[in-house]
Structures are given as structure tokens and as C-alpha cells.
Design an enzyme around this catalytic site. Structure first.
Site, short mmCIF file in Angstrom:
data_model
loop_
_atom_site.label_atom_id
_atom_site.label_comp_id
_atom_site.label_asym_id
_atom_site.label_seq_id
_atom_site.Cartn_x
_atom_site.Cartn_y
_atom_site.Cartn_z
N CYS A 90 47.03 40.67 35.83
CA CYS A 90 45.88 41.37 36.40
C CYS A 90 44.81 41.45 35.32
CB CYS A 90 46.30 42.77 36.86
SG CYS A 90 44.92 43.67 37.59
N CYS A 253 37.16 40.94 39.28
CA CYS A 253 38.53 40.43 39.38
C CYS A 253 38.81 39.33 38.35
CB CYS A 253 38.83 39.92 40.78
SG CYS A 253 40.60 39.64 41.02
O1 PYC Z 1 41.44 41.67 37.93
O2 PYC Z 1 43.05 40.21 38.15
C1 PYC Z 1 42.43 41.19 38.54
C2 PYC Z 1 42.84 41.86 39.80
C3 PYC Z 1 43.82 41.50 40.66
C4 PYC Z 1 43.82 42.43 41.69
C5 PYC Z 1 42.85 43.35 41.45
N1 PYC Z 1 42.25 42.99 40.27
#
Ligand code: PYC
EC number: 5.1.1.8
Length: 333
Positions: A90, A253
């Protein structure tokens, strides 16, 4: 009976929550974080549910435990927890965990400004800049990312045909670019994303074989990444990532940005050395970069890096008492 009290440093990375749990770590079996992740899921998943689900958490809640390293060259290890389970990797969680841990004195790097971290998806390198007590930014050198499936047309009942790519950046992402049945992220409401994502994910998961060539426990389309127009100055692209049962990432993300970089590289739109500023649904930004080309099994792949920031929002002592009917949380789906 009191099952436990968990001290936590609560933070957010570019808007998405990170709950770093600083006490109550279960003793996990396994040589690697991948094995320890399996042990946690088999034996201690109640801790994740209690700390992530309502009433102590919420749909977007995501967190981590810091563990001693599994490898000789590493500084620490991270186990990620969130509403949908324990992710192999993550990105926003790593940036938040490193920031909160350094600012709280919970992590002492062998070399200041650099860290090597074992995660379930492999090993990552981290650079960071700290000014006094505050960490200004964290840059993750993520696990290799690759495009697994290209130009797949899914038939989505009620929506129609949708062309997707599936790309891996630590998790497998169905990536949807604007097209006839999807006008683009900025033309859909959050409600639209929450409505269609689970259907797209389920069909993609069913129809497409995604198993990581180096670790079969990492498999299956788990996230959907919708793209569209940017709203923040300097952004090269925008995305909204759906995860869990009802969550849209408020950050750009980290694993999603890595997957997007691998997709754009594979399509010839980015090359090694290129930077890509990726914004989230709320306009917050990560800077992604293609550091190098590599291979994952047979696939051409990239080594992506992601740079972002996080802030601590508070400190929490969370009790889990099985006298409480909602001790182990609930979700309203
Ligand atoms: O930042 O890799 C990330 C992530 C995955 C799900 C929510 N954030």
C-alpha cells in the site's frame, strides 16, 4: 472481557487515512512478510476488523503495524491492514506509516534519509526528507509494476461494454480510461464510482487470470482505477481508485499510480526517467517516476517510485472489549 488496547498514531497521506498501530502486535509466524500476512489473516483478523470497521474505523480506514525486519538488510517491516483485508503493498499506507513512525521516534534508520522495508509484496527502498520534527516528503521505490492485460472488453450489465487494462503495481488494478460508456472521472459522482466499481471488479476478477509470477498468494483484480481530467496545477493525470467494499482513495494511490505508470510505459506513452504527477479525486498529488525497466516473469515491467507527504492527525487508544456487541466492527454495505 477486554481483548486489548491498541495505541495508534492516526495520520493521513494526501487525504487518505493511515492508522499506525503502535501496540498490541500479534506474534506472527513466518520467515517473510508474505508468510506473516497469511498468518495474521488466519489467526488475528479480528484485530483488523476491530480497528478498521465501524464504529472505530470507517469505509476508507487503512492502517499498518511496524514489525522488526525479516531480511538482514532491512530497517523494518510493514503489515498493512484495511477494510478489505491485508494488502500485499500500500503506497499511501507506506508514506503515512514512515512519516508517523519517524515523527514519533518509532523508527531509527541505519542511514538517515533512507530506509529498506520488507512488505508482503517484497522489499521496497524509501527516501525521505525531515526538517526538525516534521517529515516533509517520503519517496517509495516500489516493487516492480507491469501491464498484465491490455484492451479487454467487459460487458457490464446496465452500463454496456467497457474497455479496460489490468496492471499490477503491488495490487492488480482494472484501469478504465474515458470512453463511450464512461465520460471520465470528473463527469461521474462519487456515487457513480461506488455503484459501478464493484461490478467491474467482480467481472474482471472472474474473467481475467491475474497471478503474480513470483508469489501466487498475490492474485486477482482487487482495485478499480478510473481516470479523467485534472483539476490541480501541474498534474499530468487524475484518478480515483475504488477499494474494499465502499472506499474511494482520497490520495492519488501509490500502488495505483505504479500500475498506471506501468500501463502508460507499456503503451509507449511514458519512458524510463519520465515523471508523472498523478492527482486524486480531491486533487492531492503524488509524483510518480519510472526509475528503470525490468522484468516480472515473462512480462516487461518497470521499477516505479512514488513521492508524497503525510500529516499526523492525532493519537488514539482504542479498546476492544468483547462485552461490546460491536467489538469486532461492522460495515454498512
Ligand atoms: O496507496 O497503494 C495505495 C492504496 C491502495 C489502496 C488504497 N491506497
Amino acid at each position: 472481557m477486554l481483548k486489548g488496547t491498541f495505541f495508534c498514531v492516526d495520520a493521513h497521506t494526501c487525504g487518505n487515512p493511515v492508522r499506525l498501530v503502535t501496540s498490541g502486535h500479534p506474534d506472527l509466524k513466518g520467515r517473510t512478510m508474505s508468510e506473516k500476512r497469511q498468518d495474521f489473516l488466519a489467526q488475528y483478523d479480528w484485530i483488523r476488523k476491530a480497528l478498521m470497521f465501524e464504529p472505530r474505523g470507517h469505509d476508507m480506514m487503512s492502517g499498518a503495524f511496524l514489525y522488526p525486519p525479516c531480511s538482514d538488510n532491512a530497517d523494518a517491516a510493514i503489515l498493512f491492514i484495511e477494510t478489505s483485508g491485508c494488502l500485499p503493498m500500500c503506497g499511501h499506507g507506506t508514506i503515512g506509516t514512515i512519516t508517523a513512525a519517524l515523527e514519533s521516534g518509532l523508527l531509527t534508520p541505519k542511514t538517515p534519509g533512507q530506509l529498506t522495508i520488507d512488505v508482503p509484496a517484497g522489499q521496497i527502498k524509501v527516501q525521505y526528507q525531515q526538517s526538525g520534527a516534521k517529515v516533509d516528503w517520503v519517496k517509495i521505490f516500489n516493487v516492480p509494476a507491469y501491464l498484465a492485460h491490455k484492451d479487454v472488453v467487459l460487458d457490464i450489465p446496465g452500463l454496456g461494454p467497457l474497455k479496460i487494462d489490468v496492471s499490477y503495481g503491488g495490487n492488480y488494478y482494472a484501469i478504465v480510461d474515458p470512453q463511450a460508456n464512461f465520460p471520465g472521472l470528473r463527469h461521474w459522482s462519487a456515487g457513480d464510482i461506488l455503484r459501478w466499481s464493484p461490478i467491474v471488479r467482480e467481472i474482471a476478477h472472474r474473467e481475467l487470470n491475474c497471478v503474480h509470477p513470483d508469489d501466487p498468494t498475490v492474485n486477482g483484480v482487487s482495485h478499480v482505477l478510473w481516470t479523467g481530467d485534472t483539476i490541480s496545477e501541474g498534474s499530468n493525470g487524475a484518478n480515483a481508485v475504488f477499494y474494499g467494499d465502499k472506499a474511494i482513495d482520497r490520495s492519488p494511490c501509490g500502488t495505483g499510480t505504479s500500475a498506471r505508470l506501468a500501463q502508460l510505459y507499456s503503451r509507449g506513452e511514458l519512458k524510463v526517467g519520465d515523471e508523472y504527477t498523478h492527482e486524486s479525486i480531491i486533487g492531492s498529488q503524488f509524483v510518480g517516476r519510472i526509475e528503470a525497466a525490468t522484468k516480472v516473469g515473462e512480462f516487461d515491467a518497470i521499477m516505479p517510485s512514488i513521492k508524497g507527504w503525510a500529516r499526523i492527525t492525532g493519537h488514539n487508544a482504542i479498546t476492544v472489549d468483547d462485552d461490546d456487541p460491536y467489538a469486532f466492527g461492522f460495515q454498512v454495505v
